[in-house]
Design an enzyme around this catalytic site. Structure first.
Site, short mmCIF file in Angstrom:
data_model
loop_
_atom_site.label_atom_id
_atom_site.label_comp_id
_atom_site.label_asym_id
_atom_site.label_seq_id
_atom_site.Cartn_x
_atom_site.Cartn_y
_atom_site.Cartn_z
N ASN A 136 0.81 -1.21 0.00
CA ASN A 136 0.00 0.00 0.00
C ASN A 136 0.85 1.27 0.00
OD1 ASN A 136 -2.45 -1.29 -0.09
ND2 ASN A 136 -2.78 -1.25 2.12
N HIS A 193 -15.21 -0.13 5.34
CA HIS A 193 -14.08 -0.81 5.99
C HIS A 193 -14.42 -1.19 7.42
CE1 HIS A 193 -9.98 -1.13 7.78
NE2 HIS A 193 -9.71 -1.66 6.60
N GLU A 230 -16.80 5.52 1.58
CA GLU A 230 -15.41 5.62 1.13
C GLU A 230 -15.36 6.20 -0.28
OE1 GLU A 230 -13.06 2.04 1.76
OE2 GLU A 230 -14.54 1.29 3.20
N SER A 277 -11.10 -0.62 -1.33
CA SER A 277 -9.77 -1.19 -1.51
C SER A 277 -9.74 -2.59 -2.11
CB SER A 277 -9.02 -1.21 -0.18
OG SER A 277 -9.69 -2.04 0.76
N ASP A 336 -14.13 8.46 3.74
CA ASP A 336 -12.84 7.81 3.98
C ASP A 336 -12.07 7.84 2.65
OD1 ASP A 336 -10.94 5.66 3.73
OD2 ASP A 336 -11.75 4.75 5.53
N HIS A 346 -7.46 5.28 0.54
CA HIS A 346 -6.85 4.70 -0.65
C HIS A 346 -6.81 5.68 -1.81
CE1 HIS A 346 -6.37 0.57 0.82
NE2 HIS A 346 -7.48 0.78 1.49
N LYS A 354 -0.26 4.91 3.58
CA LYS A 354 -0.36 4.31 2.25
C LYS A 354 0.42 5.16 1.25
CE LYS A 354 -4.47 1.56 3.16
NZ LYS A 354 -4.46 1.69 4.62
#
Length: 406
Positions: free
Chosen positions: A53, A141, A184, A188, A213, A216, A247
């Site tokens: 990541n 998540h 999100e 992911s 969120d 990523h 990440k």
């Protein structure tokens, strides 16, 4: 009760299902990533990492490591306490200012990880807002789910990325109740991206607090690395933007950004912030250096997108099935836990290619996969080896290929 036997039996079930996880013991090599030393019982070998990541390789960038070295020399190793008791260092304050600027918000608050920032912020907001109901995307998540559960607020799940379902559920909320919508930007495991603008419009229509969120996405999208919301010009319409420093920024930590009042509220009431030791100042300084670099440099993002497109095109050409998505994540779909582990082990043992198998409970049974994350530092030769090796093991496992490739 024989406790150890109970534990052993449950672990045996995981192994029989092909879901028992064995960690690869790696030693990343600064200046040589994605190469890493691989420690095994029979010695130390070298592997190429394809599932990190650290999406842009910023964990080895000279500006980042240099800031960490300089801060250790100047300040020592640890923060010395919680943020409330002697642990607020100058490096923390500088980082929070940098994060607020990144997302064009009034304030930011630093946590020890992205998991903790989600858990602490969502549990605090949902538990303290009056009679709050949380609308949570079905594929959120685990950190978001745990935060909502801990709040004990009512939670209504809306279908994944389904704006109409969210609108319907919000319409059913009794007047006067606080409403919080949590979702999100980039998911992911599948790599799909939320319809952020439409979700915001529904939030605005119903007077709901919006919480996104972007873990990523930060560093990877937008002209300054502010995430998908920045790329789409939507940051000012989102109440809370949460992200990670572990990440694309290549370091460690999590954060939230928002209005000064909201951030101060979380700072003052979140147990996950109040009662934990602050991040070492060297980590904060390294993260600040990474953010500052990616605010002005487009080289890493451009190279990253080109590498992702190349790997995706090469896999498609030989019929390896991947989930199509608009993000940087390439899920190679296997659909069987035992074969997924076999492929991962074979790539590691025979080609020095490390891709961790992704099995239940991270993804549903029957959707087991390899999650490939190309980076700017993967070479053409690295891609050639990956594609050739995957093609070999795919045939050995008698897995289906895309018909159009044949």
């Amino acid at each position: 009760m024989d406790y150890d036997q109970f534990f052993a039996d449950k672990l045996g079930e995981l192994k029989a299902d092909g879901r028992y996880r064995i960690f690869a013991e790696l030693e990343r090599r600064a200046g040589a990533f994605p190469r890493a030393a691989h420690y095994r019982e029979d010695g130390v070998g070298e592997v190429t990492v394809w599932c990190s990541n650290d999406y842009l390789g910023m964990g080895q960038h000279p500006a980042v490591t240099g800031a960490m070295h300089a801060t250790i020399d100047a300040c020592g190793a640890g923060a010395g306490g919680t943020r409330n008791i002697s642990g607020t260092c100058h490096a923390h304050v500088e980082l929070e200012r940098e994060l607020a600027d990144l997302h064009a918000k009034e304030a930011a608050l630093l946590f020890t990880s992205g998991y903790v920032s989600n858990w602490a912020a969502l549990s605090t907001l949902a538990s303290k807002l009056p009679n709050c109901v949380v609308l949570s995307d079905a594929l959120n998540h685990a950190s978001m789910i745990e935060g909502i559960r801990h709040s004990r607020a009512e939670c209504r799940r809306f279908k994944h990325n389904d704006v109409a379902d969210l609108d319907r559920l919000l319409s059913e909320v009794e007047p006067g109740r606080a409403k919080l919508v949590a979702f999100e930007s980039v998911y992911s495991m599948d790599g799909d991206i939320a319809p952020i603008e439409q979700i915001i419009e529904v939030c605005e229509k119903h007077g709901a607090l919006s919480y996104i969120d972007e873990v990523h996405a930060v560093g990877l999208y937008g002209p300054r690395g502010g995430g998908v919301a920045e790329a789409r010009g939507l940051m000012d319409r989102i109440d809370v933007i949460e992200g990670t420093l572990g990440k694309a920024f290549g370091v460690m930590g999590g954060y939230i950004t928002g209005s000064a009042a909201l951030v101060d509220f979380v700072r003052s009431f979140a147990s996950g912030f109040i009662f934990t030791t602050a991040l070492p100042p060297a980590l904060a300084a390294a993260a600040t250096a990474s953010i500052r670099h990616l605010k002005v440099s487009q080289i890493e993002r451009a190279r990253h997108q080109e590498r992702v497109a190349t790997v995706r095109r090469r896999l498609h050409a030989i019929g390896i099935p991947t989930l199509e998505n608009p993000s940087h994540i390439i899920p190679v779909m296997v659909g069987d836990a035992k074969k997924c582990k076999r492929i991962s082990d074979w790539l590691l043992d025979h080609h020095g290619i490390y891709v961790q198998p992704i099995n239940y409970p991270t993804v549903p049974v029957g959707t087991e996969r390899l999650r490939i994350t190309p980076s700017p530092v993967h070479s053409d030769a690295d891609i050639d080896r990956l594609v050739t090796a995957l093609s070999e093991i795919w045939s050995m496992c008698e897995l289906a290929r895309r018909a159009e490739a044949a």
